[in-house]
Design a protein around this motif. Structure first.
Motif, PDB file in Angstrom:
ATOM      1  N   SER A 137       0.760  -1.253   0.002  1.00 41.27           N
ATOM      2  CA  SER A 137       0.358   0.101  -0.010  1.00 41.27           C
ATOM      3  C   SER A 137       1.089   1.085   0.322  1.00 41.27           C
ATOM      4  O   SER A 137       1.876   1.316   0.626  1.00 41.27           O
ATOM      5  CB  SER A 137      -0.998   0.233   1.056  1.00 41.27           C
ATOM      6  OG  SER A 137      -1.602  -1.007   0.954  1.00 41.27           O
ATOM      7  N   ARG A 176       0.179   5.850   0.309  1.00 36.64           N
ATOM      8  CA  ARG A 176      -1.085   6.984   0.207  1.00 36.64           C
ATOM      9  C   ARG A 176      -0.202   8.377  -0.624  1.00 36.64           C
ATOM     10  O   ARG A 176       0.559   8.733   0.301  1.00 36.64           O
ATOM     11  CB  ARG A 176      -1.141   7.234   1.394  1.00 36.64           C
ATOM     12  CG  ARG A 176      -2.411   8.342   1.211  1.00 36.64           C
ATOM     13  CD  ARG A 176      -3.003   8.095   3.123  1.00 36.64           C
ATOM     14  NE  ARG A 176      -2.473   9.228   3.868  1.00 36.64           N
ATOM     15  CZ  ARG A 176      -2.629  10.373   5.053  1.00 36.64           C
ATOM     16  NH1 ARG A 176      -4.394  10.105   4.733  1.00 36.64           N
ATOM     17  NH2 ARG A 176      -1.936  11.133   5.676  1.00 36.64           N
ATOM     18  N   ARG A 225      -9.653  -1.150  -4.547  1.00 41.02           N
ATOM     19  CA  ARG A 225      -8.239  -1.176  -4.468  1.00 41.02           C
ATOM     20  C   ARG A 225      -7.554   0.443  -3.588  1.00 41.02           C
ATOM     21  O   ARG A 225      -7.352   0.684  -3.163  1.00 41.02           O
ATOM     22  CB  ARG A 225      -7.037  -1.219  -5.391  1.00 41.02           C
ATOM     23  CG  ARG A 225      -7.639  -2.821  -5.788  1.00 41.02           C
ATOM     24  CD  ARG A 225      -6.480  -3.462  -6.797  1.00 41.02           C
ATOM     25  NE  ARG A 225      -6.616  -3.112  -7.959  1.00 41.02           N
ATOM     26  CZ  ARG A 225      -5.754  -2.395  -8.497  1.00 41.02           C
ATOM     27  NH1 ARG A 225      -4.656  -2.229  -7.494  1.00 41.02           N
ATOM     28  NH2 ARG A 225      -5.093  -1.754  -9.789  1.00 41.02           N
ATOM     29  N   GLN A 255      -5.646   6.761  -1.429  1.00 42.45           N
ATOM     30  CA  GLN A 255      -4.560   5.399  -1.146  1.00 42.45           C
ATOM     31  C   GLN A 255      -5.115   4.380  -1.435  1.00 42.45           C
ATOM     32  O   GLN A 255      -5.657   3.995  -2.177  1.00 42.45           O
ATOM     33  CB  GLN A 255      -5.959   5.336   0.067  1.00 42.45           C
ATOM     34  CG  GLN A 255      -5.916   4.060   1.362  1.00 42.45           C
ATOM     35  CD  GLN A 255      -4.287   3.926   1.770  1.00 42.45           C
ATOM     36  OE1 GLN A 255      -3.538   5.308   2.649  1.00 42.45           O
ATOM     37  NE2 GLN A 255      -3.983   2.579   1.721  1.00 42.45           N
ATOM     38  N   ASN A 301      -4.157   0.687  -2.260  1.00 41.65           N
ATOM     39  CA  ASN A 301      -3.971  -1.679  -1.577  1.00 41.65           C
ATOM     40  C   ASN A 301      -3.899  -1.945  -2.365  1.00 41.65           C
ATOM     41  O   ASN A 301      -4.433  -2.043  -3.694  1.00 41.65           O
ATOM     42  CB  ASN A 301      -5.316  -1.334  -0.518  1.00 41.65           C
ATOM     43  CG  ASN A 301      -5.418   0.123   0.101  1.00 41.65           C
ATOM     44  OD1 ASN A 301      -4.310   0.465   0.962  1.00 41.65           O
ATOM     45  ND2 ASN A 301      -6.492   0.118   1.176  1.00 41.65           N
TER      46      ASN A 301
END
Length: 112
Positions: free
Chosen positions: A17, A19, A66, A81, A83
């Motif tokens: 992940s 951000r 996602r 974000q 993921n």
């Protein structure tokens, strides 16, 4: 003076992940629908998703479930974000305001 400034890119393993953040000047953030775009090597820039000032979001199909876009209107900041990242998510990610104003981009590399 830059009006859109992205940050948060980097190298991440598949499945990881990240951000991203985009800080905008107040006059831009309050007026425009904010978008994320990306451009992979040798490919055209493509739209990733968007968020209105009221919090409505839309995404391209390949990132739905996602990626999540959010806005902090008090901080004039938009977030992406990401993921469950995949190698095909590797690209320079750009913040965009209203389809006409661009940030400088931040590199995201997904690789083991």
């Amino acid at each position: 003076q830059a009006q859109l400034v992205e940050s948060g890119g980097g190298l991440v393993q598949p499945g990881g992940s990240l951000r991203l953040s985009c800080v905008a000047s107040r006059n831009i953030f309050s007026i425009y629908v904010m978008n994320w775009y990306r451009q992979a090597p040798g490919k055209e820039r493509e739209w990733v998703g968007q968020a209105t000032s009221g919090g409505i979001t839309n995404y391209r199909d390949s990132v739905k479930g996602r990626f999540t876009i959010s806005r902090d209107n008090a901080k004039n900041t938009m977030y992406l974000q990401m993921n469950s990242l995949k190698p095909e998510d590797t690209a320079v990610y750009y913040c965009n305001a209203g389809g006409i104003k661009w940030g400088q981009g931040t590199q995201v590399t997904v690789s083991s």
